[in-house]
Enzyme design. Structure first.
Site, PDB file in Angstrom:
ATOM      1  N   TYR A 216       5.210 -38.211  16.109  1.00  0.00           N
ATOM      2  CA  TYR A 216       5.092 -38.641  14.583  1.00  0.00           C
ATOM      3  C   TYR A 216       4.953 -39.947  14.726  1.00  0.00           C
ATOM      4  O   TYR A 216       5.841 -40.961  15.279  1.00  0.00           O
ATOM      5  CB  TYR A 216       6.452 -37.974  14.100  1.00  0.00           C
ATOM      6  CG  TYR A 216       6.136 -38.339  12.508  1.00  0.00           C
ATOM      7  CD1 TYR A 216       5.600 -37.618  11.516  1.00  0.00           C
ATOM      8  CD2 TYR A 216       6.617 -39.687  12.068  1.00  0.00           C
ATOM      9  CE1 TYR A 216       5.284 -38.339  10.173  1.00  0.00           C
ATOM     10  CE2 TYR A 216       6.521 -39.995  10.474  1.00  0.00           C
ATOM     11  CZ  TYR A 216       6.079 -39.332   9.774  1.00  0.00           C
ATOM     12  OH  TYR A 216       5.762 -39.638   8.623  1.00  0.00           O
TER      13      TYR A 216
ATOM     14  N   THR B 229     -41.546 -25.708  -0.689  1.00  0.00           N
ATOM     15  CA  THR B 229     -41.339 -26.563   0.228  1.00  0.00           C
ATOM     16  C   THR B 229     -41.572 -28.193  -0.043  1.00  0.00           C
ATOM     17  O   THR B 229     -42.629 -28.251  -0.704  1.00  0.00           O
ATOM     18  CB  THR B 229     -41.764 -26.401   1.729  1.00  0.00           C
ATOM     19  OG1 THR B 229     -43.377 -26.428   1.424  1.00  0.00           O
ATOM     20  CG2 THR B 229     -41.395 -24.784   2.259  1.00  0.00           C
ATOM     21  N   HIS B 230     -41.036 -29.154   0.548  1.00  0.00           N
ATOM     22  CA  HIS B 230     -41.261 -30.559   0.070  1.00  0.00           C
ATOM     23  C   HIS B 230     -41.015 -30.782  -1.550  1.00  0.00           C
ATOM     24  O   HIS B 230     -41.860 -31.481  -2.198  1.00  0.00           O
ATOM     25  CB  HIS B 230     -42.517 -31.030   0.693  1.00  0.00           C
ATOM     26  CG  HIS B 230     -42.536 -30.792   2.162  1.00  0.00           C
ATOM     27  ND1 HIS B 230     -42.287 -31.616   2.982  1.00  0.00           N
ATOM     28  CD2 HIS B 230     -43.276 -29.676   2.471  1.00  0.00           C
ATOM     29  CE1 HIS B 230     -42.616 -31.088   4.193  1.00  0.00           C
ATOM     30  NE2 HIS B 230     -43.226 -29.860   4.197  1.00  0.00           N
TER      31      HIS B 230
ATOM     32  N   GLU C  53     -24.225 -32.290 -12.352  1.00  0.00           N
ATOM     33  CA  GLU C  53     -24.366 -33.582 -11.861  1.00  0.00           C
ATOM     34  C   GLU C  53     -23.072 -33.883 -11.180  1.00  0.00           C
ATOM     35  O   GLU C  53     -22.972 -34.646 -10.236  1.00  0.00           O
ATOM     36  CB  GLU C  53     -24.691 -34.622 -12.850  1.00  0.00           C
ATOM     37  CG  GLU C  53     -26.241 -34.413 -13.355  1.00  0.00           C
ATOM     38  CD  GLU C  53     -26.704 -35.163 -14.480  1.00  0.00           C
ATOM     39  OE1 GLU C  53     -25.912 -35.879 -15.077  1.00  0.00           O
ATOM     40  OE2 GLU C  53     -27.848 -34.908 -14.908  1.00  0.00           O
TER      41      GLU C  53
ATOM     42  N   SER D 262     -25.564 -36.253 -25.792  1.00  0.00           N
ATOM     43  CA  SER D 262     -25.868 -37.626 -25.689  1.00  0.00           C
ATOM     44  C   SER D 262     -25.065 -38.321 -27.079  1.00  0.00           C
ATOM     45  O   SER D 262     -25.342 -37.932 -27.851  1.00  0.00           O
ATOM     46  CB  SER D 262     -27.172 -38.303 -25.630  1.00  0.00           C
ATOM     47  OG  SER D 262     -27.411 -39.631 -25.788  1.00  0.00           O
TER      48      SER D 262
ATOM     49  N   SER E   3       7.025 -41.713  -0.402  1.00  0.00           N
ATOM     50  CA  SER E   3       5.995 -40.682  -0.647  1.00  0.00           C
ATOM     51  C   SER E   3       6.006 -39.612  -1.930  1.00  0.00           C
ATOM     52  O   SER E   3       5.210 -38.740  -2.196  1.00  0.00           O
ATOM     53  CB  SER E   3       5.783 -39.901   0.589  1.00  0.00           C
ATOM     54  OG  SER E   3       6.809 -39.354   0.991  1.00  0.00           O
TER      55      SER E   3
ATOM     56  N   ASN F 167      10.415 -34.617  10.414  1.00  0.00           N
ATOM     57  CA  ASN F 167       9.274 -34.413  10.898  1.00  0.00           C
ATOM     58  C   ASN F 167       8.652 -33.112  11.020  1.00  0.00           C
ATOM     59  O   ASN F 167       7.346 -32.714  10.893  1.00  0.00           O
ATOM     60  CB  ASN F 167       9.203 -35.033  12.290  1.00  0.00           C
ATOM     61  CG  ASN F 167       9.321 -36.790  12.198  1.00  0.00           C
ATOM     62  OD1 ASN F 167       9.323 -37.311  11.352  1.00  0.00           O
ATOM     63  ND2 ASN F 167       9.561 -37.188  13.576  1.00  0.00           N
TER      64      ASN F 167
ATOM     65  N   GLN G  64       1.782 -39.977   7.122  1.00  0.00           N
ATOM     66  CA  GLN G  64       2.090 -39.815   5.762  1.00  0.00           C
ATOM     67  C   GLN G  64       0.615 -39.970   4.775  1.00  0.00           C
ATOM     68  O   GLN G  64       0.642 -39.286   3.726  1.00  0.00           O
ATOM     69  CB  GLN G  64       2.947 -40.941   5.004  1.00  0.00           C
ATOM     70  CG  GLN G  64       3.558 -40.779   3.728  1.00  0.00           C
ATOM     71  CD  GLN G  64       4.752 -41.409   3.357  1.00  0.00           C
ATOM     72  OE1 GLN G  64       5.831 -41.376   3.647  1.00  0.00           O
ATOM     73  NE2 GLN G  64       4.566 -42.620   2.854  1.00  0.00           N
TER      74      GLN G  64
ATOM     75  N   ASN H 107     -27.379 -32.316 -21.572  1.00  0.00           N
ATOM     76  CA  ASN H 107     -27.382 -32.611 -20.242  1.00  0.00           C
ATOM     77  C   ASN H 107     -26.573 -31.719 -19.511  1.00  0.00           C
ATOM     78  O   ASN H 107     -25.674 -31.149 -19.691  1.00  0.00           O
ATOM     79  CB  ASN H 107     -26.839 -34.046 -20.188  1.00  0.00           C
ATOM     80  CG  ASN H 107     -27.633 -34.923 -20.833  1.00  0.00           C
ATOM     81  OD1 ASN H 107     -28.654 -34.796 -21.007  1.00  0.00           O
ATOM     82  ND2 ASN H 107     -26.827 -35.974 -21.447  1.00  0.00           N
TER      83      ASN H 107
ATOM     84  N   LYS I 142      -1.826 -37.061   2.943  1.00  0.00           N
ATOM     85  CA  LYS I 142      -1.588 -36.320   1.841  1.00  0.00           C
ATOM     86  C   LYS I 142      -2.427 -36.663   0.584  1.00  0.00           C
ATOM     87  O   LYS I 142      -3.548 -35.388   0.054  1.00  0.00           O
ATOM     88  CB  LYS I 142      -0.345 -36.432   1.282  1.00  0.00           C
ATOM     89  CG  LYS I 142       0.751 -35.606   2.610  1.00  0.00           C
ATOM     90  CD  LYS I 142       2.261 -35.953   1.920  1.00  0.00           C
ATOM     91  CE  LYS I 142       2.962 -35.565   3.343  1.00  0.00           C
ATOM     92  NZ  LYS I 142       2.596 -36.363   4.651  1.00  0.00           N
TER      93      LYS I 142
HETATM   94  N1  ARG Z   1       7.233 -38.771   4.042  1.00  0.00           N
HETATM   95  C1  ARG Z   1       6.974 -38.333   5.263  1.00  0.00           C
HETATM   96  C2  ARG Z   1       5.484 -38.101   5.532  1.00  0.00           C
HETATM   97  O1  ARG Z   1       5.005 -37.642   4.920  1.00  0.00           O
HETATM   98  C3  ARG Z   1       7.882 -37.462   5.687  1.00  0.00           C
HETATM   99  C4  ARG Z   1       8.272 -37.688   7.216  1.00  0.00           C
HETATM  100  C5  ARG Z   1       9.115 -38.841   7.525  1.00  0.00           C
HETATM  101  N2  ARG Z   1       9.527 -38.746   8.973  1.00  0.00           N
HETATM  102  C6  ARG Z   1       9.880 -39.948   9.496  1.00  0.00           C
HETATM  103  N3  ARG Z   1      10.227 -40.152  10.658  1.00  0.00           N
HETATM  104  N4  ARG Z   1       9.892 -41.170   8.499  1.00  0.00           N
HETATM  105  O2  ARG Z   1       4.967 -37.934   6.733  1.00  0.00           O
END
Ligand code: ARG
Length: 466
Positions: free
Chosen positions: A317, A155-156, A290, A277, A23, A110, A322, A285, A325
């Site tokens: 966990y 309205t509308h 947009e 454009s 990660s 964790n 993961q 534009n 993110k």
């Molecule tokens: N990269 C992991 C996450 O974002 C970190 C936690 C890892 N924990 C584990 N038990 N493998 O969740």
């Protein structure tokens, strides 16, 4: 490959598995939070005599140096580490040796990642609130400058009744004000510290969770360690609030696009916020509006993604988490970017006041007021409605506004009509007479503005908090 957990393994991880599992490519975004959390943890470990003062000092110094080196591009966060936690710990051990190996005492990745993500999201909540605060100031300014700018209310998407630009802007003030209250609620609920939850069942070390919670600016520690490591509700709430902000911005964008069109010409977007454009030289534009409208889908997508990811995860966990993110980070950047760009676009936008008022005059927005005028003169409302319908039809045929008719012409539709009708149905009168709470009449709008000003004064940005 730099991993924290080689001990029980006899084979190297498959390269593809390593890449799939890692990660570091995205969790480096909360590098600062990771160091901040480690600093608080290590101070607490020393105070509880779980590690020595010397180790504490060495670790803190090492962490500071790593932070400095990364921020000054002397140390690069690379893919050779599995995640940001491994990166920091491995670098610390490299720098200070055995003391560095004590950093992770009484902690699991964790609770570490649960803390990092929460700290990072808390910062997003504050920054988003700060941007909304500034945006509300911009909206309020437009309101104050346009108490007398008459325009049609729709309205509308059909012209309905005359309002003012201040009134129209006041509607958005309310929407974004509510968005702020959502952020404030989330902050209150999320501001508890998961550090010390361990892998899931706390730890046997005598950790002082109150101390770390306080050091990191939380109200206190989370109450249950399994919940502490596996709760992502705060993120879901934030993405939900962000989706609502985007929905509001998207509606506003849609209006700006319509108002800026050749047909409406209510506004002119500043050159700095427009694009041209490649082929049509005449074009200017409204791309920013947009794009804001378009990016709304991205933020909704992030909300759906995290809801779906979380729904099947047993306690506590699991690696699925993961996935909280990447898309969330994208949504956080998107919503902040959209608020500030829209703010800039609005504050530089030119309002064509004459065009707006003219549009209100020529769209029969005073038809209801003519009916009300007849009612005051004794005509039952249902009859008045029918009479005004005929007047409107005649005006459409001649392509004129109601108040372009002469008194004699109007009297052919109803004999109760007198000279005072012109005052009664002028769009200015129509606006001025609407004085109930929340209505566009000047005195009512002045009250809304005063209340909005007080609101900003009493509800400073969350960014001002520790
Ligand atoms: N990269 C992991 C996450 O974002 C970190 C936690 C890892 N924990 C584990 N038990 N493998 O969740």
């Amino acid at each position: 490959m730099a991993q924290l957990w080689g001990g029980r393994f006899t084979k190297e991880t498959d390269q593809l598995v390593y890449a799939f599992n890692a990660s570091i490519g995205f969790d480096q975004k909360f590098f600062r939070e990771d160091v901040e959390g480690s600093r608080a943890h290590v101070k607490m470990l020393a105070k509880q005599k779980i590690i020595s003062q010397e180790d504490r000092d060495a670790i803190l110094k090492g962490l500071d140096e790593i932070l400095y080196d990364v921020e000054h591009h002397k140390l690069e966060i690379t893919e050779e580490y599995e995640d940001i936690h491994s990166f920091v710990e491995a670098n610390l051990i490299e720098r200070i040796g055995d003391a560095g190996k004590r950093l992770h005492t009484g902690r699991s990745r964790n609770d570490q990642v649960a803390l990092d993500m929460r700290l990072f999201t808390r910062r997003q909540v504050k920054e988003t609130d700060g941007l909304l605060y500034h945006f509300l100031e911009t909206i309020l300014k437009v309101m104050e400058e346009n108490l007398d700018t008459i325009m049609p209310g729709f309205t509308h998407l059909q012209k309905a009744q005359p309002i003012t630009l201040a009134h129209h802007m006041g509607a958005y003030f309310e929407m974004f004000r509510r968005d702020r209250t959502r952020l404030h609620d989330i902050y209150e609920r999320m501001n508890y510290c998961p550090l010390g939850s361990g892998a899931l069942a706390g730890t046997t070390y005598p950790l002082d969770r109150d101390m770390t919670a306080q050091a990191l600016g939380f109200y206190g520690p989370t109450a249950n360690s399994m919940d502490g490591v596996s709760d992502r509700d705060y993120l879901i709430e934030f993405l939900s609030a962000a989706s609502t902000i985007m929905m509001h911005l998207s509606r506003f964008s849609e209006e700006v696009i319509i108002w800026n069109s050749n047909e409406y010409r209510f506004v002119e977007i500043d050159d700095a916020y427009s694009t041209g454009s490649s082929i049509m030289p005449q074009k200017k534009n409204p791309d920013i509006a947009e794009l804001v409208r378009g990016k709304t889908g991205r933020v909704y997508g992030a909300l759906m993604q995290i809801l779906t990811t979380m729904k099947g995860i047993p306690l506590a966990y699991n690696k699925d988490m993961q996935e909280d993110k990447e898309i969330a980070f994208d949504a956080m950047d998107t919503v902040k970017g959209c608020i500030s760009l829209f703010d800039g676009m609005l504050s530089t936008m030119k309002f064509n006041r004459d065009v707006m008022e003219d549009s209100a005059r020529h769209g029969f927005t005073n038809a209801t007021d003519l009916a009300d005028y007849l009612v005051v003169k004794g005509v039952p409302f249902r009859d008045a409605h029918g009479i005004v319908g005929q007047v409107v039809l005649a005006c459409i045929e001649r392509n004129i506004a109601i108040d372009d008719m002469s008194l004699e012409e109007l009297q052919q539709f109803s004999s109760v009509i007198e000279e005072d009708v012109f005052h009664a149905i002028s769009v200015k009168t129509c606006v001025d007479k609407r004085l109930t709470i929340g209505a566009p009449g000047k005195a009512a709008m002045e009250r809304q503005i005063a209340y909005s000003k007080n609101y900003l004064k009493d509800n400073e940005s969350l960014e001002a908090r520790a």
